[in-house]
Design an enzyme around this catalytic site. Structure first.
Site, PDB file in Angstrom:
ATOM      1  N   MET A  94       5.972   8.088  17.161  1.00  0.00           N
ATOM      2  CA  MET A  94       5.655   9.007  16.071  1.00  0.00           C
ATOM      3  C   MET A  94       4.228   9.550  16.102  1.00  0.00           C
ATOM      4  O   MET A  94       3.982  10.666  15.659  1.00  0.00           O
ATOM      5  CB  MET A  94       5.918   8.316  14.724  1.00  0.00           C
ATOM      6  CG  MET A  94       7.386   7.985  14.517  1.00  0.00           C
ATOM      7  SD  MET A  94       7.720   7.116  12.973  1.00  0.00           S
ATOM      8  CE  MET A  94       7.268   8.349  11.757  1.00  0.00           C
ATOM      9  N   ASP A  98       3.945   1.203  11.683  1.00  0.00           N
ATOM     10  CA  ASP A  98       2.685   0.580  11.264  1.00  0.00           C
ATOM     11  C   ASP A  98       2.490  -0.812  11.850  1.00  0.00           C
ATOM     12  O   ASP A  98       1.384  -1.352  11.800  1.00  0.00           O
ATOM     13  CB  ASP A  98       2.622   0.503   9.733  1.00  0.00           C
ATOM     14  CG  ASP A  98       2.230   1.827   9.101  1.00  0.00           C
ATOM     15  OD1 ASP A  98       1.833   2.740   9.854  1.00  0.00           O
ATOM     16  OD2 ASP A  98       2.316   1.955   7.875  1.00  0.00           O
ATOM     17  N   ASP A 142      -5.867   8.467   8.416  1.00  0.00           N
ATOM     18  CA  ASP A 142      -6.096   7.902   9.740  1.00  0.00           C
ATOM     19  C   ASP A 142      -6.172   8.976  10.810  1.00  0.00           C
ATOM     20  O   ASP A 142      -5.504  10.007  10.726  1.00  0.00           O
ATOM     21  CB  ASP A 142      -4.947   6.946  10.117  1.00  0.00           C
ATOM     22  CG  ASP A 142      -5.009   5.650   9.342  1.00  0.00           C
ATOM     23  OD1 ASP A 142      -6.128   5.213   9.057  1.00  0.00           O
ATOM     24  OD2 ASP A 142      -3.955   5.094   9.024  1.00  0.00           O
ATOM     25  N   ARG A 170      -5.274  10.780   2.179  1.00  0.00           N
ATOM     26  CA  ARG A 170      -4.017  11.402   2.589  1.00  0.00           C
ATOM     27  C   ARG A 170      -2.940  11.272   1.510  1.00  0.00           C
ATOM     28  O   ARG A 170      -2.116  12.176   1.326  1.00  0.00           O
ATOM     29  CB  ARG A 170      -3.533  10.810   3.905  1.00  0.00           C
ATOM     30  CG  ARG A 170      -2.286  11.511   4.414  1.00  0.00           C
ATOM     31  CD  ARG A 170      -1.938  11.203   5.835  1.00  0.00           C
ATOM     32  NE  ARG A 170      -0.790  12.019   6.235  1.00  0.00           N
ATOM     33  CZ  ARG A 170      -0.843  13.277   6.634  1.00  0.00           C
ATOM     34  NH1 ARG A 170      -2.013  13.872   6.723  1.00  0.00           N
ATOM     35  NH2 ARG A 170       0.239  13.946   6.961  1.00  0.00           N
ATOM     36  N   LYS A 207       0.827  -1.216   0.000  1.00  0.00           N
ATOM     37  CA  LYS A 207       0.000   0.000   0.000  1.00  0.00           C
ATOM     38  C   LYS A 207       0.858   1.262   0.000  1.00  0.00           C
ATOM     39  O   LYS A 207       0.645   2.186  -0.796  1.00  0.00           O
ATOM     40  CB  LYS A 207      -0.921   0.007   1.212  1.00  0.00           C
ATOM     41  CG  LYS A 207      -1.638   1.337   1.471  1.00  0.00           C
ATOM     42  CD  LYS A 207      -2.431   1.286   2.756  1.00  0.00           C
ATOM     43  CE  LYS A 207      -3.123   2.622   3.055  1.00  0.00           C
ATOM     44  NZ  LYS A 207      -2.186   3.650   3.575  1.00  0.00           N
TER      45      LYS A 207
END
Length: 435
Positions: free
Chosen positions: A342, A320, A121, A97, A22
């Site tokens: 982060m 992630d 998100d 985004r 992705k």
């Protein structure tokens, strides 16, 4: 709003192949705007964020010819710049985004760009300063007018090479600046550049198109600007986040899985972090075999102190996958401190895991301590809502390992990043119903 109904306690067995990446797709697809010649992309994931970006490229006039389920030929020979002035563009670009990475190619080829404040998100502040500071260093003039529908407007009529030290090693920021710099006049040097495999893939693709980028794979990129770029063919890597998700899922559900075609050299420290949780795995060629495990025990550091898993820019551990590591640690033997540096809102989904019976202490917005249950008790099914892509899959993993039935609402978030996840998991033994 759709939901998943998950019957927990099912062990899976079989093979599963990860989708295309992705995070690579979002920047690779924007790069097709850099040339009027055809660009063919393979291994494109069929997920919402990627499909929305492909639709947006079509609205901009990019011709798309589907060659297979995962391959598309793009041709940006007649781009409709006027579409960027429309309300439809504002709505579509703001919902995605990844649309911010349209700016770099637009500035390089058309000398101007326009983008609304993008969505994505809800995982805390995700500033765009790095993108625009980089564009300004290249000579672009930046303007943001909150009364103009929240649009970022950039004039790049005189892009020129320069030296820049990025204020953060932003992957999307590096990709955006890189795409703007490939056709700027002169030499651009980007220090503190992101060096993730997906960024390396973009560099390799641009070089095949005729760009002159050196330092690929390091945090110091040098770009010698060219006047134009050609077409090319590109195959995307498998999604490392999905691979990590399957590793954690196998451990939590005591499943025996073979994850196919993983491009293991591009996974960096990811397998090692899961091995520190006690998860066994075998590398068979380019496949990862996860045996069914009744128990897995967390390693301690050499001095006996508690294991800490923290995110960091590549080659550190990707943020992630911290949500996946956190949920996987629930049934481990031992204690783990998860430090999400982060994004300050990414750990807030743990309240649902606690409600399911997990032993987790949320220390602050960035840190959570997981005290492993070691299978002494099973999580219990509940109803919950997916707040973002990665938390949604973490909740799905918890539900698949739980006793009873769980409902996860707002699964559109999961669909943004995982291709037909329910169908693929059901094929190897899961029981997930889409409502």
């Amino acid at each position: 709003m759709a939901s998943f109904k998950i019957a927990g306690g099912r062990q899976m067995k079989g093979e599963i192949t990860p989708q295309g990446a992705k995070n690579e797709a979002l920047q690779i697809l924007c790069a097709v705007l850099l040339t009027k010649e055809p660009v063919t992309i393979h291994n494109i994931p069929n997920i919402r964020d990627v499909n929305q970006l492909i639709d947006l490229l079509g609205d901009l006039g990019v011709k798309r010819t589907r060659l297979s389920n995962s391959s598309i030929r793009f041709e940006a020979s007649d781009v409709h710049l006027e579409f960027m002035e429309t309300e439809m563009y504002r709505q579509k670009a703001a919902a995605l985004r990844g649309s911010v990475m349209l700016l770099g190619p637009m500035l390089a080829r058309f000398k101007k760009g326009r983008i609304p404040r993008p969505g994505g998100d809800k995982i805390g502040r995700r500033r765009l300063d790095t993108h625009f500071l980089g564009f300004e260093r290249l000579g672009a003039k930046f303007d943001y007018d909150p009364n103009d529908g929240g649009f970022y407007q950039v004039d790049a009529s005189g892009l020129h090479g320069t030296y820049m030290l990025l204020d953060e090693a932003s992957v999307t920021g590096t990709a955006n600046i890189l795409m703007a710099a490939v056709m700027a006049e002169g030499i651009t040097t980007i220090y503190n550049a992101a060096c993730e495999p997906y960024l390396q893939q973009l560099c390799k693709m641009l070089n095949r198109m005729g760009a002159k980028i050196s330092g690929v794979g390091s945090n110091l990129l040098t770009i010698d600007g060219v006047s134009s770029l050609n077409g090319t063919e590109h195959t995307m890597l498998p999604d490392m986040i999905e691979i990590g998700s399957f590793i954690g899922m196998a451990a939590m559900t005591k499943s025996e899985l073979t994850i196919k075609n993983c491009s293991i050299p591009d996974l960096g420290v990811i397998p090692g972090v899961f091995q520190k949780l006690g998860i066994q795995m075998e590398f068979r060629g380019d496949d990862i075999f996860i045996p069914a495990q009744d128990h897995y025990e967390v390693e301690s550091f050499i001095d006996g102190s508690m294991l800490v898993v923290a995110d960091a820019p590549w080659p550190g551990f990707t943020p992630d996958l911290l949500s996946i590591v956190l949920v996987t640690a629930i049934q481990a033997k031992g204690t783990v401190l998860i430090h999400q540096k982060m994004f300050e809102s990414r750990l807030f989904f743990v309240d649902k895991l606690i409600e399911m019976g997990a032993q987790i202490i949320l220390c602050d917005p960035h840190r959570a301590t997981v005290v492993g249950l070691n299978r002494a008790t099973q999580l219990r099914g509940i109803r919950m809502t997916s707040p973002d892509i990665r938390a949604g899959v973490s909740l799905l993993i918890a539900a698949m390992s739980a006793q009873g039935v769980s409902i996860i609402d707002n699964i559109e978030q999961i669909d943004r990043g995982y291709q037909n996840i329910d169908t693929r998991l059901n094929a190897i033994g899961a029981e997930i119903v889409r409502l």
